[in-house]
Design an enzyme around this catalytic site. Structure first.
Site, mmCIF file in Angstrom:
data_model
loop_
_atom_site.group_PDB
_atom_site.id
_atom_site.type_symbol
_atom_site.label_atom_id
_atom_site.label_comp_id
_atom_site.label_asym_id
_atom_site.label_seq_id
_atom_site.Cartn_x
_atom_site.Cartn_y
_atom_site.Cartn_z
ATOM 1 N N ASP A 12 29.062 -18.706 73.363
ATOM 2 C CA ASP A 12 28.661 -19.809 74.271
ATOM 3 C C ASP A 12 28.537 -19.733 75.638
ATOM 4 O OD1 ASP A 12 28.322 -21.315 71.721
ATOM 5 O OD2 ASP A 12 29.906 -22.666 71.810
ATOM 6 N N VAL A 22 39.377 -31.232 74.290
ATOM 7 C CA VAL A 22 39.814 -30.029 73.911
ATOM 8 C C VAL A 22 39.544 -29.615 72.466
ATOM 9 C CG1 VAL A 22 41.784 -28.003 73.582
ATOM 10 C CG2 VAL A 22 41.590 -29.487 75.741
ATOM 11 N N LYS A 35 28.505 -29.490 76.391
ATOM 12 C CA LYS A 35 27.327 -29.463 75.536
ATOM 13 C C LYS A 35 27.449 -30.170 74.442
ATOM 14 C CE LYS A 35 28.541 -26.558 72.337
ATOM 15 N NZ LYS A 35 28.486 -26.836 70.705
ATOM 16 N N ALA A 39 36.994 -29.305 70.768
ATOM 17 C CA ALA A 39 35.912 -30.663 70.404
ATOM 18 C C ALA A 39 34.520 -30.352 69.914
ATOM 19 C CB ALA A 39 35.794 -31.519 71.498
ATOM 20 N N GLY A 40 34.219 -29.217 69.937
ATOM 21 C CA GLY A 40 32.859 -28.635 69.578
ATOM 22 C C GLY A 40 31.764 -29.082 70.629
ATOM 23 N N GLY A 58 34.174 -26.509 75.693
ATOM 24 C CA GLY A 58 35.084 -26.744 76.650
ATOM 25 C C GLY A 58 35.479 -25.623 77.324
ATOM 26 N N GLY A 59 35.997 -24.628 76.453
ATOM 27 C CA GLY A 59 36.713 -23.522 76.988
ATOM 28 C C GLY A 59 35.525 -22.303 77.579
#
Length: 285
Positions: A136, A95, A11, A97-98, A101-102
């Site tokens: 998130d 990774v 996102k 990165a804002g 991802g996680g």
């Protein structure tokens, strides 16, 4: 069905505002979130017992500290799943990165296990489970274009973002989200994003209305710490981007283009400047 494969989309934040710091240490936020076509692939397979996590990436932990593992365990415990699951992650999203991802990987596990074990849980139930894992995760279950409030878990789905091309550039550095929020001077912010105007622009399908309102208050912290973010934003604006902004707490920068050719050309030029380690041209999803 003993194997399920799920795409976990990244996102970007078209707008990000921090309203106030809460007593529990979290921050009340308002964000416009947008899925983009950069994705990890999560493959899930039934096993006799346990949780087995593998990946093609050396950047992610393959133990109980990974949100993927936590999501699988949550589903096992919540729905009384006796069998185990083997999960393989193919990592494409940068990774730290804002770009969530996680969180999006965890959301993919919730969706994947729902399908793999025939739980037939509605999306809303999976979003509620996701809130236990991270702010998130519920959005990443929902996907698309959405307004997020509260700590990010109060979601309102919005119409799809108008067609455009998005240049994404992640510098070769990692940013601590906690550091950014702890060093945000809320009282010193000179302006806040026009969230109502952004929602209206999205509802009207106005790309330029969206671009005019793109804003992220966390830039006031991260840009000060890492000047490369400012340099990437300036590069994109000087090379065809209608607007460029940092996503989340950074350090990823994305630029909006109405021409794929201009976005691809900017990508090629940017790679020659060595400002970013990972560069993509993608679209809204």
């Amino acid at each position: 069905m003993d194997i399920v494969e799920i795409k976990a989309y990244a996102k970007v934040n078209l707008a990000l505002d921090v309203v106030r710091r809460l007593e529990n240490g979290y921050h009340e936020v308002k964000m416009i979130m947008q899925s983009v076509g950069i994705y990890d692939t999560i493959s899930l397979q039934k096993t006799e017992q346990g949780i087995w996590l593998t990946s093609d990436s050396k950047e992610v932990p393959l133990n109980e500290n990974n949100l993927i593992y936590k999501a699988a365990r949550l589903m096992q415990e919540t729905y009384g799943i006796k069998q185990g699951v083997a999960i393989h992650l193919v990592k494409r999203i940068p990774v730290s990165a804002g770009m969530a991802g996680g969180s999006t990987d965890a959301a993919a596990v919730l969706r994947g296990m729902n399908e793999l074990f025939h739980l037939k849980q509605p999306k809303e139930k999976l979003m509620a489970q996701g809130a236990k894992l991270g702010a998130d995760v519920p959005y990443c279950v929902l996907g698309g274009t959405a307004l997020a409030c509260g700590i990010g878990e109060q979601l309102t789905a919005l119409p799809n973002m108008p067609d455009c091309f998005i240049l994404v550039a992640k510098p070769d550095l990692s940013v601590s989200t906690r550091y950014v929020y702890e060093n945000l001077n809320l009282a010193g912010l000179r302006s806040h994003p026009d969230m109502e105007g952004m929602v209206t622009a999205i509802q009207e399908g106005s790309l330029h209305g969206i671009i005019d309102r793109m804003s992220n208050v966390l830039e006031s912290v991260t840009e000060k710490e890492y000047s490369v973010i400012t340099r990437i934003k300036q590069f994109m604006k000087e090379n065809g981007a209608l607007m460029a902004l940092m996503s989340g707490s950074g350090p990823t920068v994305f630029g909006i283009y109405d021409s794929e050719g201009e976005a691809q050309l900017a990508k090629e030029k940017l790679s020659g400047y060595h400002l970013a380690k990972q560069i993509f041209v993608t679209k809204p999803v």
